[in-house]
Structures are given as structure tokens and as C-alpha cells.
Design a protein around this motif. Structure first.
Motif, PDB file in Angstrom:
ATOM      1  N   LEU A 215       0.821  -1.210   0.000  1.00 27.57           N
ATOM      2  CA  LEU A 215       0.000   0.000   0.000  1.00 27.57           C
ATOM      3  C   LEU A 215       0.854   1.259   0.000  1.00 27.57           C
ATOM      4  CD1 LEU A 215      -2.917  -0.977   2.424  1.00 27.57           C
ATOM      5  CD2 LEU A 215      -2.995  -0.759  -0.071  1.00 27.57           C
ATOM      6  N   ARG A 216       2.021   1.200   0.638  1.00 26.47           N
ATOM      7  CA  ARG A 216       2.919   2.365   0.636  1.00 26.47           C
ATOM      8  C   ARG A 216       3.445   2.650  -0.767  1.00 26.47           C
ATOM      9  NH1 ARG A 216       4.813   3.635   5.954  1.00 26.47           N
ATOM     10  NH2 ARG A 216       3.946   2.146   7.429  1.00 26.47           N
ATOM     11  N   GLU A 217       3.534   1.632  -1.612  1.00 26.13           N
ATOM     12  CA  GLU A 217       4.053   1.780  -2.966  1.00 26.13           C
ATOM     13  C   GLU A 217       2.985   2.121  -3.993  1.00 26.13           C
ATOM     14  OE1 GLU A 217       5.766  -2.011  -3.725  1.00 26.13           O
ATOM     15  OE2 GLU A 217       7.538  -1.622  -2.518  1.00 26.13           O
ATOM     16  N   TRP A 218       1.723   1.878  -3.678  1.00 24.80           N
ATOM     17  CA  TRP A 218       0.659   2.052  -4.664  1.00 24.80           C
ATOM     18  C   TRP A 218       0.459   3.544  -4.941  1.00 24.80           C
ATOM     19  CZ3 TRP A 218      -1.139  -1.666  -7.596  1.00 24.80           C
ATOM     20  CH2 TRP A 218      -2.253  -1.410  -8.404  1.00 24.80           C
ATOM     21  N   PRO A 219       0.490   3.959  -6.212  1.00 25.01           N
ATOM     22  CA  PRO A 219       0.478   5.390  -6.540  1.00 25.01           C
ATOM     23  C   PRO A 219      -0.777   6.151  -6.107  1.00 25.01           C
ATOM     24  CG  PRO A 219       0.571   4.036  -8.537  1.00 25.01           C
ATOM     25  CD  PRO A 219       0.631   3.109  -7.376  1.00 25.01           C
ATOM     26  N   SER A 220      -1.935   5.530  -6.085  1.00 28.61           N
ATOM     27  CA  SER A 220      -3.157   6.276  -5.772  1.00 28.61           C
ATOM     28  C   SER A 220      -3.558   6.197  -4.298  1.00 28.61           C
ATOM     29  CB  SER A 220      -4.311   5.784  -6.650  1.00 28.61           C
ATOM     30  OG  SER A 220      -4.584   4.436  -6.364  1.00 28.61           O
ATOM     31  N   VAL A 221      -2.738   5.584  -3.461  1.00 31.62           N
ATOM     32  CA  VAL A 221      -3.044   5.519  -2.028  1.00 31.62           C
ATOM     33  C   VAL A 221      -2.552   6.805  -1.367  1.00 31.62           C
ATOM     34  CG1 VAL A 221      -2.525   4.344   0.151  1.00 31.62           C
ATOM     35  CG2 VAL A 221      -3.026   3.011  -1.899  1.00 31.62           C
ATOM     36  N   LEU A 222      -3.497   7.551  -0.796  1.00 32.02           N
ATOM     37  CA  LEU A 222      -3.154   8.771  -0.074  1.00 32.02           C
ATOM     38  C   LEU A 222      -2.786   8.464   1.373  1.00 32.02           C
ATOM     39  CD1 LEU A 222      -6.024  11.121  -1.304  1.00 32.02           C
ATOM     40  CD2 LEU A 222      -3.639  11.102  -2.045  1.00 32.02           C
ATOM     41  N   ALA A 223      -3.503   7.510   1.974  1.00 33.63           N
ATOM     42  CA  ALA A 223      -3.262   7.154   3.372  1.00 33.63           C
ATOM     43  C   ALA A 223      -3.902   5.804   3.657  1.00 33.63           C
ATOM     44  CB  ALA A 223      -3.860   8.210   4.300  1.00 33.63           C
ATOM     45  N   PHE A 224      -3.412   5.159   4.707  1.00 37.44           N
ATOM     46  CA  PHE A 224      -4.089   3.989   5.245  1.00 37.44           C
ATOM     47  C   PHE A 224      -3.761   3.883   6.720  1.00 37.44           C
ATOM     48  CE2 PHE A 224      -0.036   2.217   3.797  1.00 37.44           C
ATOM     49  CZ  PHE A 224       0.346   1.402   4.849  1.00 37.44           C
ATOM     50  N   CYS A 225      -4.677   3.245   7.448  1.00 32.50           N
ATOM     51  CA  CYS A 225      -4.455   3.037   8.879  1.00 32.50           C
ATOM     52  C   CYS A 225      -5.279   1.834   9.316  1.00 32.50           C
ATOM     53  CB  CYS A 225      -4.828   4.274   9.687  1.00 32.50           C
ATOM     54  SG  CYS A 225      -6.560   4.673   9.645  1.00 32.50           S
ATOM     55  N   SER A 226      -4.913   1.271  10.452  1.00 31.25           N
ATOM     56  CA  SER A 226      -5.658   0.137  10.978  1.00 31.25           C
ATOM     57  C   SER A 226      -7.090   0.561  11.262  1.00 31.25           C
ATOM     58  CB  SER A 226      -4.998  -0.394  12.241  1.00 31.25           C
ATOM     59  OG  SER A 226      -3.775  -1.020  11.924  1.00 31.25           O
ATOM     60  N   ALA A 227      -7.999  -0.364  11.060  1.00 28.53           N
ATOM     61  CA  ALA A 227      -9.424  -0.083  11.216  1.00 28.53           C
ATOM     62  C   ALA A 227      -9.818  -0.013  12.691  1.00 28.53           C
ATOM     63  CB  ALA A 227     -10.228  -1.174  10.506  1.00 28.53           C
ATOM     64  N   THR A 228     -11.015   0.495  12.924  1.00 26.73           N
ATOM     65  CA  THR A 228     -11.562   0.489  14.277  1.00 26.73           C
ATOM     66  C   THR A 228     -11.959  -0.940  14.630  1.00 26.73           C
ATOM     67  OG1 THR A 228     -13.771   0.971  13.443  1.00 26.73           O
ATOM     68  CG2 THR A 228     -12.413   2.860  14.082  1.00 26.73           C
ATOM     69  N   ASP A 229     -12.217  -1.196  15.889  1.00 25.96           N
ATOM     70  CA  ASP A 229     -12.552  -2.550  16.337  1.00 25.96           C
ATOM     71  C   ASP A 229     -13.803  -3.100  15.644  1.00 25.96           C
ATOM     72  OD1 ASP A 229     -10.375  -2.677  17.991  1.00 25.96           O
ATOM     73  OD2 ASP A 229     -11.463  -1.970  19.759  1.00 25.96           O
ATOM     74  N   VAL A 230     -14.741  -2.244  15.312  1.00 25.92           N
ATOM     75  CA  VAL A 230     -15.969  -2.677  14.638  1.00 25.92           C
ATOM     76  C   VAL A 230     -15.670  -3.290  13.277  1.00 25.92           C
ATOM     77  CG1 VAL A 230     -18.137  -1.839  13.648  1.00 25.92           C
ATOM     78  CG2 VAL A 230     -17.354  -0.955  15.829  1.00 25.92           C
ATOM     79  N   ASP A 231     -14.679  -2.757  12.571  1.00 25.84           N
ATOM     80  CA  ASP A 231     -14.354  -3.208  11.218  1.00 25.84           C
ATOM     81  C   ASP A 231     -13.170  -4.169  11.142  1.00 25.84           C
ATOM     82  OD1 ASP A 231     -16.408  -1.853   9.868  1.00 25.84           O
ATOM     83  OD2 ASP A 231     -15.254   0.011   9.893  1.00 25.84           O
ATOM     84  N   GLY A 232     -12.644  -4.622  12.276  1.00 26.25           N
ATOM     85  CA  GLY A 232     -11.569  -5.607  12.232  1.00 26.25           C
ATOM     86  C   GLY A 232     -10.330  -5.238  13.021  1.00 26.25           C
ATOM     87  N   GLY A 233     -10.275  -4.055  13.568  1.00 29.01           N
ATOM     88  CA  GLY A 233      -9.134  -3.657  14.397  1.00 29.01           C
ATOM     89  C   GLY A 233      -7.818  -3.713  13.633  1.00 29.01           C
TER      90      GLY A 233
END
Length: 158
Positions: A128-146
């Protein structure tokens, strides 16, 4: 023009090996993704967090709190590293084509059978760090998988 540049530095064996590895890595992978096992290992409970430097603080904060609704999801449980890479790349291309703003990728926290770290989670972090169109990513909240899933914020194509 009278400065003494000193003795020429001798290149040690480790530096020579790093240079050779970097040269080889650039030519052996057809897709340009780091699926060759040389990724930074992350712990199963590690919180993943990445954003481009110019992303507004408010947008990043909303993503971290799960306030940006995700429009599509991908579950990578049970895939090998190569299968996961192909699935993730296809999923991201499709999401870009559909002009999705935020997607959810479930990578899980399972340890590899021959490794001592979560293989898919570590590779997803690198990809994901290498993918050109990814602006950001982060771990999900506990409801969506933590820490077993990530919200991915994508750049919208005009």
C-alpha cells in the motif's frame, strides 16, 4: 580549487553487497512490487499508519476514527502472498475505476507457517505504501476488524 578531498573512501563488503542487492532488485520483479520477501515484519497487534505528507490533518484524523465510510471491501484470509498481491492490485484498480474514496482491506493477523510474523499483514503494509493512488491507510476500528484490517484512502481520478 586547493581543497584537499582526502583519501578516496574504500567501499566495504557490506556496502558493496547492499548496492548489488539494490541493483538486482530493480530488474528481477516484473510488477515492481516488493513480493520477494524483503518487507519489514510487523507484529500481529501493531497499528498500521501511513499518510502522504500533504494530506490534511482533518482528513487523516477522520480516517483513523473510521468516520469516512468505506465503499468496498476485500478479505485476504487464506491467500498465499502472490495470490494476495494479485487480489489487492486488482481490487485497488477496480476501486479506482469506480471512483471509490475509501476501501477496507482485511489482511488478518495470522502468522505464516514458516515465519515468525504475520506475512500478509506485513506485505500489505509494504504494497500500500508503494501504490500510486493511495493517499493514506491506517488500521481499522474494532468494529471493522481492528489491527487485522486497514482503511485505505484513495486518490480520486478526475
Amino acid at each position: 580549487n586547493r581543497a584537499d578531498p582526502g583519501r578516496p573512501r574504500r567501499e566495504d563488503e557490506a556496502a558493496r553487497a547492499r548496492r548489488a542487492a539494490a541493483t538486482d532488485a530493480g530488474s528481477d520483479n516484473a510488477t515492481g512490487r516488493s513480493s520477494d520477501g524483503r518487507v519489514e515484519a510487523v507484529r500481529p497487534s501493531a497499528y498500521l499508519d501511513f499518510a502522504l505528507p500533504d494530506l490534511p490533518y482533518r482528513t487523516r484524523s477522520q480516517l483513523k476514527r473510521g468516520r469516512i465510510a468505506w465503499e468496498a471491501g476485500l478479505d485476504l484470509h487464506g491467500h498465499t502472498v502472490n495470490e494476495a498481491r494479485i487480489e489487492l492490485e486488482t481490487f485497488l484498480r477496480d476501486a479506482e475505476a469506480e471512483r471509490a474514496r475509501c476501501v477496507l482491506v482485511v489482511h488478518g493477523k495470522a502468522w505464516g507457517t514458516t515465519s515468525d510474523y504475520p506475512v500478509i499483514k506485513s506485505h500489505v503494509n509494504a504494497w500500500l505504501r508503494e501504490w500510486p493512488s493511495v493517499l493514506a491507510f491506517c488500521s481499522a476500528t474494532d468494529v471493522d476488524g481492528g489491527t487485522g484490517a486497514v482503511y485505505v484512502l484513495l486518490r480520486r481520478q478526475r
